[in-house]
Motif scaffolding. Structure first.
Motif, PDB file in Angstrom:
ATOM      1  N   ARG A  56      -7.398  50.094 -67.125  1.00 49.63           N
ATOM      2  CA  ARG A  56      -8.118  50.227 -65.852  1.00 49.63           C
ATOM      3  C   ARG A  56      -7.126  50.345 -64.712  1.00 49.63           C
ATOM      4  O   ARG A  56      -6.022  49.834 -64.783  1.00 49.63           O
ATOM      5  N   TYR A  57      -7.544  51.010 -63.675  1.00 52.76           N
ATOM      6  CA  TYR A  57      -6.659  51.212 -62.533  1.00 52.76           C
ATOM      7  C   TYR A  57      -6.879  50.164 -61.457  1.00 52.76           C
ATOM      8  O   TYR A  57      -6.395  50.301 -60.353  1.00 52.76           O
ATOM      9  N   SER A  58      -7.587  49.111 -61.805  1.00 53.83           N
ATOM     10  CA  SER A  58      -7.889  48.060 -60.856  1.00 53.83           C
ATOM     11  C   SER A  58      -7.438  46.718 -61.427  1.00 53.83           C
ATOM     12  O   SER A  58      -7.762  46.386 -62.569  1.00 53.83           O
ATOM     13  N   THR A  59      -6.701  45.971 -60.645  1.00 51.99           N
ATOM     14  CA  THR A  59      -6.265  44.652 -61.077  1.00 51.99           C
ATOM     15  C   THR A  59      -7.459  43.734 -61.291  1.00 51.99           C
ATOM     16  O   THR A  59      -7.472  42.926 -62.225  1.00 51.99           O
ATOM     17  N   ASN A  60      -8.472  43.858 -60.436  1.00 52.42           N
ATOM     18  CA  ASN A  60      -9.694  43.059 -60.616  1.00 52.42           C
ATOM     19  C   ASN A  60     -10.345  43.341 -61.964  1.00 52.42           C
ATOM     20  O   ASN A  60     -10.797  42.419 -62.647  1.00 52.42           O
ATOM     21  N   ASP A  61     -10.413  44.621 -62.328  1.00 61.78           N
ATOM     22  CA  ASP A  61     -10.981  44.985 -63.631  1.00 61.78           C
ATOM     23  C   ASP A  61     -10.138  44.426 -64.769  1.00 61.78           C
ATOM     24  O   ASP A  61     -10.679  43.956 -65.773  1.00 61.78           O
ATOM     25  N   TYR A  62      -8.819  44.498 -64.614  1.00 65.47           N
ATOM     26  CA  TYR A  62      -7.921  43.987 -65.651  1.00 65.47           C
ATOM     27  C   TYR A  62      -8.192  42.502 -65.898  1.00 65.47           C
ATOM     28  O   TYR A  62      -8.374  42.073 -67.038  1.00 65.47           O
ATOM     29  N   VAL A  63      -8.270  41.730 -64.828  1.00 61.10           N
ATOM     30  CA  VAL A  63      -8.554  40.296 -64.957  1.00 61.10           C
ATOM     31  C   VAL A  63      -9.913  40.085 -65.613  1.00 61.10           C
ATOM     32  O   VAL A  63     -10.065  39.242 -66.509  1.00 61.10           O
ATOM     33  N   ARG A  64     -10.904  40.870 -65.221  1.00 63.19           N
ATOM     34  CA  ARG A  64     -12.246  40.724 -65.789  1.00 63.19           C
ATOM     35  C   ARG A  64     -12.235  40.983 -67.298  1.00 63.19           C
ATOM     36  O   ARG A  64     -12.825  40.227 -68.081  1.00 63.19           O
ATOM     37  N   PHE A  65     -11.522  42.006 -67.743  1.00 64.19           N
ATOM     38  CA  PHE A  65     -11.459  42.298 -69.175  1.00 64.19           C
ATOM     39  C   PHE A  65     -10.655  41.244 -69.930  1.00 64.19           C
ATOM     40  O   PHE A  65     -10.973  40.918 -71.078  1.00 64.19           O
ATOM     41  N   LEU A  66      -9.628  40.681 -69.308  1.00 60.49           N
ATOM     42  CA  LEU A  66      -8.896  39.582 -69.931  1.00 60.49           C
ATOM     43  C   LEU A  66      -9.798  38.361 -70.081  1.00 60.49           C
ATOM     44  O   LEU A  66      -9.737  37.652 -71.090  1.00 60.49           O
ATOM     45  N   GLN A  67     -10.647  38.132 -69.096  1.00 62.55           N
ATOM     46  CA  GLN A  67     -11.602  37.027 -69.175  1.00 62.55           C
ATOM     47  C   GLN A  67     -12.629  37.265 -70.280  1.00 62.55           C
ATOM     48  O   GLN A  67     -13.028  36.326 -70.983  1.00 62.55           O
ATOM     49  N   ILE A  68     -13.051  38.500 -70.448  1.00 59.58           N
ATOM     50  CA  ILE A  68     -13.964  38.833 -71.546  1.00 59.58           C
ATOM     51  C   ILE A  68     -13.268  38.581 -72.888  1.00 59.58           C
ATOM     52  O   ILE A  68     -13.871  38.040 -73.817  1.00 59.58           O
ATOM     53  N   ALA A  69     -11.980  38.950 -72.974  1.00 62.64           N
ATOM     54  CA  ALA A  69     -11.218  38.732 -74.208  1.00 62.64           C
ATOM     55  C   ALA A  69     -11.145  37.247 -74.538  1.00 62.64           C
ATOM     56  O   ALA A  69     -11.341  36.849 -75.700  1.00 62.64           O
ATOM     57  N   ILE A  70     -10.899  36.413 -73.538  1.00 60.49           N
ATOM     58  CA  ILE A  70     -10.814  34.971 -73.804  1.00 60.49           C
ATOM     59  C   ILE A  70     -12.195  34.415 -74.167  1.00 60.49           C
ATOM     60  O   ILE A  70     -12.308  33.518 -75.002  1.00 60.49           O
ATOM     61  N   GLY A  71     -13.249  34.973 -73.598  1.00 63.38           N
ATOM     62  CA  GLY A  71     -14.601  34.575 -73.989  1.00 63.38           C
ATOM     63  C   GLY A  71     -14.872  34.905 -75.442  1.00 63.38           C
ATOM     64  O   GLY A  71     -15.458  34.094 -76.189  1.00 63.38           O
ATOM     65  N   ILE A 112      -3.847  35.790 -67.375  1.00 64.07           N
ATOM     66  CA  ILE A 112      -4.902  35.821 -66.360  1.00 64.07           C
ATOM     67  C   ILE A 112      -4.389  35.208 -65.059  1.00 64.07           C
ATOM     68  O   ILE A 112      -4.606  35.755 -63.977  1.00 64.07           O
ATOM     69  N   LYS A 113      -3.683  34.101 -65.163  1.00 58.29           N
ATOM     70  CA  LYS A 113      -3.127  33.457 -63.963  1.00 58.29           C
ATOM     71  C   LYS A 113      -2.107  34.349 -63.284  1.00 58.29           C
ATOM     72  O   LYS A 113      -2.111  34.493 -62.065  1.00 58.29           O
ATOM     73  N   LYS A 114      -1.218  34.957 -64.062  1.00 59.49           N
ATOM     74  CA  LYS A 114      -0.182  35.816 -63.497  1.00 59.49           C
ATOM     75  C   LYS A 114      -0.778  37.041 -62.808  1.00 59.49           C
ATOM     76  O   LYS A 114      -0.393  37.380 -61.689  1.00 59.49           O
ATOM     77  N   VAL A 115      -1.707  37.681 -63.463  1.00 60.01           N
ATOM     78  CA  VAL A 115      -2.345  38.862 -62.865  1.00 60.01           C
ATOM     79  C   VAL A 115      -3.186  38.443 -61.671  1.00 60.01           C
ATOM     80  O   VAL A 115      -3.192  39.107 -60.635  1.00 60.01           O
ATOM     81  N   GLY A 116      -3.878  37.313 -61.800  1.00 60.11           N
ATOM     82  CA  GLY A 116      -4.667  36.788 -60.696  1.00 60.11           C
ATOM     83  C   GLY A 116      -3.826  36.470 -59.476  1.00 60.11           C
ATOM     84  O   GLY A 116      -4.267  36.667 -58.336  1.00 60.11           O
ATOM     85  N   ASN A 117      -2.591  35.982 -59.688  1.00 59.55           N
ATOM     86  CA  ASN A 117      -1.695  35.692 -58.568  1.00 59.55           C
ATOM     87  C   ASN A 117      -1.327  36.951 -57.812  1.00 59.55           C
ATOM     88  O   ASN A 117      -1.072  36.904 -56.606  1.00 59.55           O
ATOM     89  N   CYS A 118      -1.301  38.071 -58.499  1.00 58.61           N
ATOM     90  CA  CYS A 118      -1.040  39.341 -57.827  1.00 58.61           C
ATOM     91  C   CYS A 118      -2.157  39.693 -56.862  1.00 58.61           C
ATOM     92  O   CYS A 118      -1.972  40.429 -55.900  1.00 58.61           O
ATOM     93  N   LEU A 119      -3.342  39.145 -57.151  1.00 55.14           N
ATOM     94  CA  LEU A 119      -4.503  39.388 -56.295  1.00 55.14           C
ATOM     95  C   LEU A 119      -4.579  38.376 -55.153  1.00 55.14           C
ATOM     96  O   LEU A 119      -5.403  38.507 -54.259  1.00 55.14           O
ATOM     97  N   GLY A 120      -3.760  37.343 -55.267  1.00 52.08           N
ATOM     98  CA  GLY A 120      -3.812  36.287 -54.261  1.00 52.08           C
ATOM     99  C   GLY A 120      -4.894  35.275 -54.529  1.00 52.08           C
ATOM    100  O   GLY A 120      -5.305  34.541 -53.644  1.00 52.08           O
ATOM    101  N   THR A 121      -5.368  35.195 -55.787  1.00 52.52           N
ATOM    102  CA  THR A 121      -6.405  34.227 -56.142  1.00 52.52           C
ATOM    103  C   THR A 121      -5.814  33.003 -56.772  1.00 52.52           C
ATOM    104  O   THR A 121      -4.735  32.977 -57.230  1.00 52.52           O
TER     105      THR A 121
END
Length: 121
Positions: A56-71, A112-121
């Motif tokens: 995906r070309y969106s960091t938000n999407d990347y985090v969302r798919f990583l969250q789906i993977a962990i689910g 997820i934390k590392k990618v999320g930090n790129c988003l400032g979350t």
């Protein structure tokens, strides 16, 4: 990193899928369309969602798919424990797969934390 295949968590997830397929062959035939199918789908979903999110070309999407993977990973862990409780898997087989899944869980959580930090979350 140029490709999702370079991600160690994806590589380890692929090994997990292979091991899950091997172990689910030991389950009773009457579970082929029940637990076996569900366990395999959950396992396959883990590296698949890591790969899809990476593409995906969106960091938000990347985090969302990583969250789906962990689910999916949590779903797999639960289903394997059900198999253990029903006596379908030996403690040895369960622990082998469960430890692999825990390592992937830690890696996914960290990613997820590392990618999320790129988003400032």
């Amino acid at each position: 990193m140029r490709h999702y295949r370079d991600l160690v968590v994806w590589q380890k997830s692929m090994v997990l899928v292979t091991n899950v397929y091997s172990i689910t062959r030991l389950l009773p035939k009457e579970e082929l369309y029940g637990l076996v199918s569900q366990i395999r789908r959950s396992a396959v979903s883990i590296p698949s969602n890591i790969a899809e999110g990476y593409g995906r070309y969106s960091t938000n999407d990347y985090v969302r798919f990583l969250q789906i993977a962990i689910g999916s990973l949590y779903e797999l862990q639960t289903q394997l424990e059900i198999c253990l409780n029903l006596g379908y898997l030996s403690k040895e087989h369960f622990e082998k797969i469960y430890e692999q899944s825990r390592e992937i869980e830690r890696m996914l959580s960290s990613l997820i934390k590392k990618v999320g930090n790129c988003l400032g979350t």
